[in-house]
Design a protein around this motif. Structure first.
Motif, PDB file in Angstrom:
ATOM      1  N   TRP A  66       1.089  -1.114  -0.059  1.00 55.77           N
ATOM      2  CA  TRP A  66      -0.105  -0.317   0.016  1.00 55.77           C
ATOM      3  C   TRP A  66       0.956   1.189   0.657  1.00 55.77           C
ATOM      4  O   TRP A  66       0.292   2.719  -1.134  1.00 55.77           O
ATOM      5  N   VAL A  67       1.647   1.086   0.623  1.00 57.83           N
ATOM      6  CA  VAL A  67       2.939   2.367   0.933  1.00 57.83           C
ATOM      7  C   VAL A  67       3.666   2.756  -0.508  1.00 57.83           C
ATOM      8  O   VAL A  67       3.556   3.337  -0.667  1.00 57.83           O
ATOM      9  N   GLU A 106       2.494   1.913  -2.701  1.00 61.14           N
ATOM     10  CA  GLU A 106       1.376   2.515  -4.308  1.00 61.14           C
ATOM     11  C   GLU A 106       1.058   3.483  -4.477  1.00 61.14           C
ATOM     12  O   GLU A 106       1.217   4.546  -5.370  1.00 61.14           O
ATOM     13  N   THR A 107       0.952   4.403  -2.708  1.00 63.69           N
ATOM     14  CA  THR A 107       0.454   5.423  -2.256  1.00 63.69           C
ATOM     15  C   THR A 107       1.266   6.650  -1.955  1.00 63.69           C
ATOM     16  O   THR A 107       1.155   8.038  -2.908  1.00 63.69           O
ATOM     17  N   PHE A 108       2.905   6.372  -2.159  1.00 66.68           N
ATOM     18  CA  PHE A 108       3.788   7.568  -1.827  1.00 66.68           C
ATOM     19  C   PHE A 108       5.108   6.934  -2.818  1.00 66.68           C
ATOM     20  O   PHE A 108       4.858   6.028  -3.383  1.00 66.68           O
ATOM     21  N   GLU A 109       5.964   8.481  -3.172  1.00 56.00           N
ATOM     22  CA  GLU A 109       6.591   8.328  -3.957  1.00 56.00           C
ATOM     23  C   GLU A 109       8.021   8.063  -3.078  1.00 56.00           C
ATOM     24  O   GLU A 109       7.974   9.087  -1.699  1.00 56.00           O
ATOM     25  N   TRP A 110       9.252   7.324  -2.872  1.00 55.06           N
ATOM     26  CA  TRP A 110       9.986   7.263  -2.628  1.00 55.06           C
ATOM     27  C   TRP A 110      11.020   8.321  -3.194  1.00 55.06           C
ATOM     28  O   TRP A 110      11.084   8.905  -3.966  1.00 55.06           O
ATOM     29  N   LYS A 111      12.100   8.656  -1.761  1.00 57.86           N
ATOM     30  CA  LYS A 111      13.458   9.964  -2.573  1.00 57.86           C
ATOM     31  C   LYS A 111      14.124   9.411  -3.033  1.00 57.86           C
ATOM     32  O   LYS A 111      14.800   8.482  -2.737  1.00 57.86           O
ATOM     33  N   TYR A 162      17.611   8.556  -3.526  1.00 56.69           N
ATOM     34  CA  TYR A 162      19.014   8.670  -3.365  1.00 56.69           C
ATOM     35  C   TYR A 162      20.398   9.292  -3.629  1.00 56.69           C
ATOM     36  O   TYR A 162      21.550   8.701  -2.769  1.00 56.69           O
TER      37      TYR A 162
END
Lengths: 244, 187
Positions: free
Chosen positions: B150-151, B153-158, B160
């Motif tokens: 879910w994470v 799908e929902t959020f984008e990662w920074k 690096y």
């Protein structure tokens, strides 16, 4: 404190042709950088580092940094720790109430990338997708020295005119709003009229309005005037309604 | 009254059928009981044994058995002892009866379990949202809810490896182990 007292080259705004236009700019920026009133939205554990930074050992106030009680009076919004989606709504609401120029500092690694809550369904991962973050102070948690170092960095940036995250929020409001709507749903709205403010500051650019702001305008309800209630004969009635 | 759980509790519990009692400690008793008999047990414990404090109701999701386990933690101020009553209910449809009429704090625990696990408590005064007021997804504490998916799908990662970091990395600094590498599961 040595590096702060060094003269800082400010970027020259070519659009201002009046030779007297920049006379007071440096003074104004200096004063802004030396009166940083923080509104610390203590969302998580990072807030624990602020009392030692404010009290006698480190004493932030000697640098002109002090806590402020309301968003209207504050310049800096400190987000100290994880931001849950539920909290993020309130954070954005608080940020939009602050008067410009306003700066956002994200403290702790949670605001950078979710920190130790990276797997949590409820924690927003990157704060700078929803608010224009001027400065991150990473660490879990950063010590008061790091907080002060970050504050001095922000001082430098304010004085040299680089800290313009609040302008970015007006210029690319559609992008920020799109990210907010992605989390909160299409009917997300705040009482603040950000597009109106953007044109007030003469910062309305192509990125200010777009598909997301159109979506907002479709569902936006105008603010209702506050209703006054008073007691008549034991029943609660609205003011102005005829009582028969 | 002695601080040990007294034999009269045993005598009392013999009045109910299908009860399995395990003494964990001198002051802790675990009772496994059929779901239908739990209100009777609670009534006995509250009315005749002095277990007047419902500390918590907790829920465990046994997804392989297709069951939810509900644990009622009861505390007696007189005998200074804790009774935990365990029941199993079917995962589908996940409905149980509320104990609000016996213990009023149960309303909050049941409301919480309802939004976290999706168990519906019949007769509970309020089953509306309690903590997860902004949440529209499935009950997040169920085992089948994959928080990581879910994470992702929902959020984008920074990112690096931004440009400003490459110079620092060339000089030997920067991030030694990126989160992507750290997250990779060991074979």
């Amino acid at each position: 404190m040595k590096e702060i007292d060094n003269p800082i080259e400010a970027p020259v705004d070519q659009s201002r042709t009046n030779p007297l236009a920049r006379v007071f700019d440096e003074l104004v920026r200096f004063c802004r950088s030396r009166s940083m009133f923080m509104l610390h939205y203590c969302t998580g554990c990072g807030a624990i580092e602020l009392p030692p930074a404010m009290t006698s050992r480190f004493d932030m106030e000697r640098l002109g940094i002090q806590p402020m009680v309301t968003p209207r009076q504050a310049d800096i919004l400190l987000i100290t720790g994880y931001v849950s989606i539920k909290t993020l709504k309130r954070v954005i609401l608080t940020y939009e109430q602050m008067g410009s120029p306003k700066y956002v500092i994200g403290i702790c690694s949670c605001t950078v990338n979710g920190g130790m809550y990276w797997q949590s369904y409820a924690t927003a991962k990157q704060l700078d997708q929803y608010l224009p973050v001027d400065l991150y102070i990473a660490g879990c948690m950063p010590r008061p020295e790091a907080v002060l170092e970050g504050m001095r960095k922000l001082m430098d940036r304010i004085r040299s005119g680089e800290a313009d995250g609040w302008k970015d929020y007006y210029r690319r409001y559609d992008w920020y709003l799109g990210n907010q709507q992605h989390l909160f749903g299409d009917d997300w709205q705040t009482p603040a009229d950000v597009i109106g403010e953007a044109s007030h500051y003469d910062l309305a650019e192509p990125g200010t309005e777009g598909e997301h702001t159109r979506l907002l305008q479709q569902c936006q309800k105008p603010l209702e005037p506050q209703q006054t209630f008073f007691q008549i004969g034991g029943s609660l009635e609205k003011k102005g309604e005829s009582h028969e | 009254m002695s601080k040990k759980v007294t034999p009269w509790l045993d005598n009392l519990l013999q009045e109910i059928e299908g009860v399995e009692i395990r003494r964990k400690d001198s002051r802790r008793v675990r009772i496994d009981i059929a779901a239908d008999s739990l209100p009777t047990l609670l009534e006995l414990l509250r009315g005749r044994a002095g277990y007047v404090h419902l500390s918590a109701i907790t829920c465990v999701d046994w997804i392989d058995d297709g069951q939810f386990e509900l644990v009622y933690q009861l505390w007696s101020y007189e005998s200074q002892s804790l009774v935990s009553a365990h029941i199993r209910i079917a995962r589908e449809p996940g409905v149980y009866v509320s104990v609000f009429d016996l213990y009023q704090p149960a309303a909050f625990f049941e409301r919480d379990i309802h939004e976290m696990f999706g168990v519906y408590f019949e007769g509970s005064p309020d089953m509306s949202k309690f903590i997860l007021t902004e949440w529209n997804g499935p009950p997040p504490m169920r085992k089948e809810f994959d928080a990581e998916a879910w994470v992702n799908e929902t959020f984008e990662w920074k990112d690096y490896q931004p440009d400003w970091l490459k110079e620092i990395t060339e000089q030997g600094g920067g991030i030694v182990k990126t989160p992507e590498e750290a997250r990779q599961k060991k074979p």
